[in-house]
Design an enzyme around this catalytic site. Structure first.
Site, PDB file in Angstrom:
ATOM      1  N   HIS A   1      -4.096   6.669   1.433  1.00 49.81           N
ATOM      2  CA  HIS A   1      -4.305   5.327   0.902  1.00 49.81           C
ATOM      3  C   HIS A   1      -5.710   4.871   1.295  1.00 49.81           C
ATOM      4  O   HIS A   1      -6.173   5.144   2.404  1.00 49.81           O
ATOM      5  CB  HIS A   1      -3.251   4.370   1.466  1.00 49.81           C
ATOM      6  CG  HIS A   1      -3.598   2.935   1.272  1.00 49.81           C
ATOM      7  ND1 HIS A   1      -3.907   2.424   0.026  1.00 49.81           N
ATOM      8  CD2 HIS A   1      -3.730   1.907   2.149  1.00 49.81           C
ATOM      9  CE1 HIS A   1      -4.193   1.145   0.158  1.00 49.81           C
ATOM     10  NE2 HIS A   1      -4.103   0.809   1.431  1.00 49.81           N
TER      11      HIS A   1
ATOM     12  N   CYS B   1       0.820  -1.226   0.000  1.00 49.74           N
ATOM     13  CA  CYS B   1       0.000   0.000   0.000  1.00 49.74           C
ATOM     14  C   CYS B   1       0.846   1.266   0.000  1.00 49.74           C
ATOM     15  O   CYS B   1       0.369   2.336  -0.382  1.00 49.74           O
ATOM     16  CB  CYS B   1      -0.927   0.010   1.207  1.00 49.74           C
ATOM     17  SG  CYS B   1      -1.905  -1.481   1.302  1.00 49.74           S
TER      18      CYS B   1
ATOM     19  N   ASN C   1     -10.033  -1.353  -1.788  1.00 54.43           N
ATOM     20  CA  ASN C   1      -8.601  -1.114  -1.552  1.00 54.43           C
ATOM     21  C   ASN C   1      -7.821  -1.631  -2.767  1.00 54.43           C
ATOM     22  O   ASN C   1      -7.758  -2.833  -3.004  1.00 54.43           O
ATOM     23  CB  ASN C   1      -8.184  -1.854  -0.274  1.00 54.43           C
ATOM     24  CG  ASN C   1      -6.717  -1.666   0.068  1.00 54.43           C
ATOM     25  OD1 ASN C   1      -5.948  -1.136  -0.732  1.00 54.43           O
ATOM     26  ND2 ASN C   1      -6.343  -2.116   1.255  1.00 54.43           N
TER      27      ASN C   1
HETATM   28  O1  UT7 Z   1      -4.282  -1.814   2.948  1.00 59.68           O
HETATM   29  C1  UT7 Z   1      -3.577  -2.505   3.919  1.00 59.68           C
HETATM   30  C2  UT7 Z   1      -3.952  -2.092   5.259  1.00 59.68           C
HETATM   31  N1  UT7 Z   1      -5.168  -2.736   5.676  1.00 59.68           N
HETATM   32  C3  UT7 Z   1      -5.900  -2.195   6.617  1.00 59.68           C
HETATM   33  O2  UT7 Z   1      -5.565  -1.131   7.083  1.00 59.68           O
HETATM   34  C4  UT7 Z   1      -7.115  -2.944   7.134  1.00 59.68           C
HETATM   35  C5  UT7 Z   1      -7.202  -2.782   8.625  1.00 59.68           C
HETATM   36  N2  UT7 Z   1      -8.271  -3.562   9.250  1.00 59.68           N
HETATM   37  C6  UT7 Z   1      -9.581  -3.320   9.033  1.00 59.68           C
HETATM   38  O3  UT7 Z   1      -9.932  -2.466   8.263  1.00 59.68           O
HETATM   39  C7  UT7 Z   1     -10.595  -4.121   9.823  1.00 59.68           C
HETATM   40  O4  UT7 Z   1      -9.919  -4.923  10.774  1.00 59.68           O
HETATM   41  C8  UT7 Z   1     -11.502  -5.026   8.949  1.00 59.68           C
HETATM   42  C9  UT7 Z   1     -12.491  -4.167   8.172  1.00 59.68           C
HETATM   43  C10 UT7 Z   1     -10.664  -5.838   8.002  1.00 59.68           C
HETATM   44  C11 UT7 Z   1     -12.312  -5.981   9.812  1.00 59.68           C
HETATM   45  O5  UT7 Z   1     -13.079  -5.262  10.768  1.00 59.68           O
HETATM   46  P1  UT7 Z   1     -13.064  -5.719  12.311  1.00 59.68           P
HETATM   47  O6  UT7 Z   1     -13.987  -4.837  13.012  1.00 59.68           O
HETATM   48  O7  UT7 Z   1     -11.619  -5.731  12.761  1.00 59.68           O
HETATM   49  O8  UT7 Z   1     -13.683  -7.158  12.225  1.00 59.68           O
HETATM   50  P2  UT7 Z   1     -13.089  -8.574  12.700  1.00 59.68           P
HETATM   51  O9  UT7 Z   1     -12.098  -9.076  11.706  1.00 59.68           O
HETATM   52  O10 UT7 Z   1     -12.662  -8.504  14.135  1.00 59.68           O
HETATM   53  O11 UT7 Z   1     -14.381  -9.460  12.642  1.00 59.68           O
HETATM   54  C12 UT7 Z   1     -15.543  -9.160  13.428  1.00 59.68           C
HETATM   55  C13 UT7 Z   1     -16.615 -10.165  13.094  1.00 59.68           C
HETATM   56  C14 UT7 Z   1     -16.110 -11.606  13.173  1.00 59.68           C
HETATM   57  O12 UT7 Z   1     -17.177 -12.409  13.652  1.00 59.68           O
HETATM   58  P3  UT7 Z   1     -17.218 -12.876  15.207  1.00 59.68           P
HETATM   59  O13 UT7 Z   1     -15.941 -13.625  15.421  1.00 59.68           O
HETATM   60  O14 UT7 Z   1     -17.304 -11.613  15.983  1.00 59.68           O
HETATM   61  O15 UT7 Z   1     -18.457 -13.717  15.246  1.00 59.68           O
HETATM   62  C15 UT7 Z   1     -15.824 -11.961  11.731  1.00 59.68           C
HETATM   63  O16 UT7 Z   1     -15.936 -13.338  11.486  1.00 59.68           O
HETATM   64  O17 UT7 Z   1     -17.057  -9.983  11.751  1.00 59.68           O
HETATM   65  C16 UT7 Z   1     -16.916 -11.217  11.023  1.00 59.68           C
HETATM   66  N3  UT7 Z   1     -16.568 -10.893   9.635  1.00 59.68           N
HETATM   67  C17 UT7 Z   1     -17.484 -10.673   8.685  1.00 59.68           C
HETATM   68  N4  UT7 Z   1     -18.810 -10.717   8.690  1.00 59.68           N
HETATM   69  C18 UT7 Z   1     -19.456 -10.429   7.531  1.00 59.68           C
HETATM   70  C19 UT7 Z   1     -15.326 -10.725   9.098  1.00 59.68           C
HETATM   71  N5  UT7 Z   1     -15.431 -10.421   7.810  1.00 59.68           N
HETATM   72  C20 UT7 Z   1     -16.750 -10.385   7.513  1.00 59.68           C
HETATM   73  C21 UT7 Z   1     -17.469 -10.113   6.348  1.00 59.68           C
HETATM   74  N6  UT7 Z   1     -18.820 -10.153   6.392  1.00 59.68           N
HETATM   75  N7  UT7 Z   1     -16.862  -9.798   5.184  1.00 59.68           N
END
Ligand code: UT7
Length: 333
Positions: A260, A115, A290
């Site tokens: 970004h 990125c 992204n």
């Molecule tokens: O470009 C490179 C740099 N990248 C970044 O900067 C990305 C940084 N991270 C993020 O933007 C966030 O961490 C995400 C958007 C990727 C994820 O958001 P989060 O609030 O950290 O969610 P999580 O991964 O902790 O997941 C929360 C819940 C989980 O379910 P449980 O375990 O709470 O039941 C996941 O399984 O959301 C679930 N989940 C989804 N549900 C529906 C994860 N992905 C999805 C999805 N649709 N696509």
């Protein structure tokens, strides 16, 4: 000795025509439009159709950037291609872009800073122009993510984030102070490199990929999202402040921040943390997801087209991504 400086003379962008909405993704994996929008701001992204590669997209973005800059293929002295998704393992994709554009036998770099790749490329071009070695350089960010994503529910946390596309700028020698690259600030910290990576294929293994590794889905990108998020909202404000201190700028001096596009929530938090009004940051992740190394030039191109960046404006570019790598660039457009 003359001290040269560089400037961005033209910006181009290209995204593939195929629109993939959150609703389309919800048909192939367990996710919802609401979850994706709430957590990331993304509504749709562009994915290539089979056969379209990063080089073709990059060439289209470059042609536009060259038109805007008023230069032709014979004027280009060097090319930098930033990507995490090269068209082939080797050679680097830059030479394919060179061939498509009909450039002279100029050096072509491929660089791998994810990125932050576009900013690393900008800094390289700036150094070559400052040294006097080259005058006009193409800096490209281009990515085809879609062919490398896990389309099952297991990969949904990563797959919903990424889009395909390319952006490019022509960097050339500055002739005055009104249009000039002021500074670049690059950083890396490999201590947590594995919190966002694709482990296989791996040349430390023979064979480089096994059925076991594929069954464990280790050829797909993996991310510890919350950790990456925390780093992003710390490193990006720090990189902006670093550039402001270097250039002796106040927040009110900055006309537009182009961050970004990893997550709209990250960018909104960064703006809030430094006290930047929302209308002085441009985001378009809603439409493109992204696109990694391509996101800054695609976003900057849109801001220029919309008149949100005008000639002479003070612009800050800022990025954070895998590696971990991060940085900023300050320029008068
Ligand atoms: O470009 C490179 C740099 N990248 C970044 O900067 C990305 C940084 N991270 C993020 O933007 C966030 O961490 C995400 C958007 C990727 C994820 O958001 P989060 O609030 O950290 O969610 P999580 O991964 O902790 O997941 C929360 C819940 C989980 O379910 P449980 O375990 O709470 O039941 C996941 O399984 O959301 C679930 N989940 C989804 N549900 C529906 C994860 N992905 C999805 C999805 N649709 N696509």
């Amino acid at each position: 000795m003359t001290q040269h400086r560089s400037r961005i003379a033209g910006v181009g962008a290209y995204v593939p025509p195929r629109v993939v909405t959150n609703h389309d993704l919800a048909k192939i994996m367990e996710t919802t439009h609401e979850w994706i929008v709430e957590r990331t701001g993304i509504e749709e992204r562009r994915w290539v159709d089979p056969g379209e590669g990063g080089a073709e997209m990059a060439a289209k973005a470059c042609r536009e950037a060259m038109d805007k800059a008023g230069v032709g293929p014979k004027d280009i002295d060097m090319l930098v291609y930033a990507t995490l998704s090269p068209d082939n393992n080797f050679p680097g994709t830059g030479v394919f872009v060179q061939r498509l554009l009909g450039l002279r036998e100029v050096p072509c770099y491929d660089i791998r800073q994810q990125c932050t790749g576009f900013l690393y490329g900008l800094a390289m071009a700036d150094a070559f122009i400052k040294s006097g070695q080259y005058k006009t350089i193409l800096v490209i960010g281009s990515e085809v993510h879609s062919t490398g994503l896990d389309m099952s529910t297991t990969g949904r946390d990563v797959t919903v984030l990424f889009g395909d596309g390319a952006g490019a700028v022509v960097m050339t020698r500055a002739t005055d102070d009104a249009h000039v690259l002021l500074s670049t600030h690059l950083h890396a910290d490999g201590t947590e490199a594995e919190i966002l990576w694709t482990e296989y294929p791996a040349s430390r293994q023979h064979p480089r990929i096994t059925e076991e590794a594929m069954a464990a889905r280790k050829h797909y990108p993996a991310m510890q999202g919350k950790k990456v998020f925390k780093h992003a909202v710390t490193r990006m404000p720090a990189a902006i402040m670093e550039g402001m201190v270097t250039n002796n700028l106040k927040l009110t001096d900055i006309d537009m921040v182009i961050p970004h596009q990893a997550n709209l929530r990250i960018n909104q938090m960064v703006a809030k943390m430094i006290g930047l009004p929302e209308d002085r940051m441009h985001n378009n992740i809603q439409k493109y997801g992204n696109t990694t190394a391509a996101s800054i030039p695609i976003c900057m191109h849109e801001a220029v087209e919309l008149g949100k960046i005008k000639p002479g404006d003070l612009v800050c570019l800022v990025a954070f991504g895998a590696g971990l790598t991060w940085g900023s660039a300050f320029l008068r457009f």
